[in-house]
Design a protein around this motif. Structure first.
Motif, PDB file in Angstrom:
ATOM      1  N   GLY A 159       0.781  -1.225   0.000  1.00 38.81           N
ATOM      2  CA  GLY A 159       0.000   0.000   0.000  1.00 38.81           C
ATOM      3  C   GLY A 159       0.811   1.272   0.000  1.00 38.81           C
ATOM      4  N   ARG A 160       2.137   1.161   0.065  1.00 39.63           N
ATOM      5  CA  ARG A 160       2.992   2.352   0.036  1.00 39.63           C
ATOM      6  C   ARG A 160       3.527   2.551  -1.381  1.00 39.63           C
ATOM      7  NH1 ARG A 160       5.022   3.923   5.424  1.00 39.63           N
ATOM      8  NH2 ARG A 160       4.480   2.325   6.921  1.00 39.63           N
ATOM      9  N   PRO A 161       3.912   3.776  -1.719  1.00 39.01           N
ATOM     10  CA  PRO A 161       4.477   3.994  -3.057  1.00 39.01           C
ATOM     11  C   PRO A 161       5.866   3.364  -3.189  1.00 39.01           C
ATOM     12  CG  PRO A 161       4.471   6.037  -1.785  1.00 39.01           C
ATOM     13  CD  PRO A 161       3.756   5.024  -0.964  1.00 39.01           C
ATOM     14  N   SER A 162       6.326   3.205  -4.425  1.00 42.05           N
ATOM     15  CA  SER A 162       7.592   2.505  -4.653  1.00 42.05           C
ATOM     16  C   SER A 162       8.800   3.267  -4.140  1.00 42.05           C
ATOM     17  CB  SER A 162       7.774   2.176  -6.128  1.00 42.05           C
ATOM     18  OG  SER A 162       7.750   3.336  -6.921  1.00 42.05           O
ATOM     19  N   CYS A 163       8.666   4.544  -3.795  1.00 39.52           N
ATOM     20  CA  CYS A 163       9.794   5.286  -3.224  1.00 39.52           C
ATOM     21  C   CYS A 163      10.042   4.895  -1.771  1.00 39.52           C
ATOM     22  CB  CYS A 163       9.569   6.788  -3.328  1.00 39.52           C
ATOM     23  SG  CYS A 163       8.164   7.399  -2.371  1.00 39.52           S
ATOM     24  N   TYR A 164       9.091   4.170  -1.168  1.00 39.25           N
ATOM     25  CA  TYR A 164       9.277   3.698   0.212  1.00 39.25           C
ATOM     26  C   TYR A 164      10.128   2.441   0.190  1.00 39.25           C
ATOM     27  CZ  TYR A 164       8.296   1.720   4.797  1.00 39.25           C
ATOM     28  OH  TYR A 164       8.424   1.199   6.051  1.00 39.25           O
ATOM     29  N   MET A 165      11.291   2.505   0.809  1.00 37.52           N
ATOM     30  CA  MET A 165      12.182   1.345   0.827  1.00 37.52           C
ATOM     31  C   MET A 165      12.116   0.687   2.192  1.00 37.52           C
ATOM     32  SD  MET A 165      13.258   1.401  -2.227  1.00 37.52           S
ATOM     33  CE  MET A 165      14.621   0.267  -2.286  1.00 37.52           C
TER      34      MET A 165
END
Length: 53
Positions: A36-42
């Motif tokens: 559910g988080r965007p792909s910039c969240y690592m």
């Protein structure tokens, strides 16, 4: 420029790829922190197998 609420980096809102990376959620088949988080969240989790990570 817009500052991403997830990763705190600035991105150009006229760049479609950047907007997707910072706003559209990643859907994992695993249950992990990235769901559910965007792909910039690592998440840096060894158990996470999100495609965008």
């Amino acid at each position: 420029m817009t500052t991403c609420a997830t990763c705190r980096k600035d991105y150009d809102e006229s760049d479609e790829a950047a907007v997707r990376e910072h706003t559209e959620p990643v859907y994992c088949l695993q249950s992990c922190r990235c769901v559910g988080r965007p792909s910039c969240y690592m998440c840096h989790g060894s158990f996470c197998f999100c495609i965008s990570h």
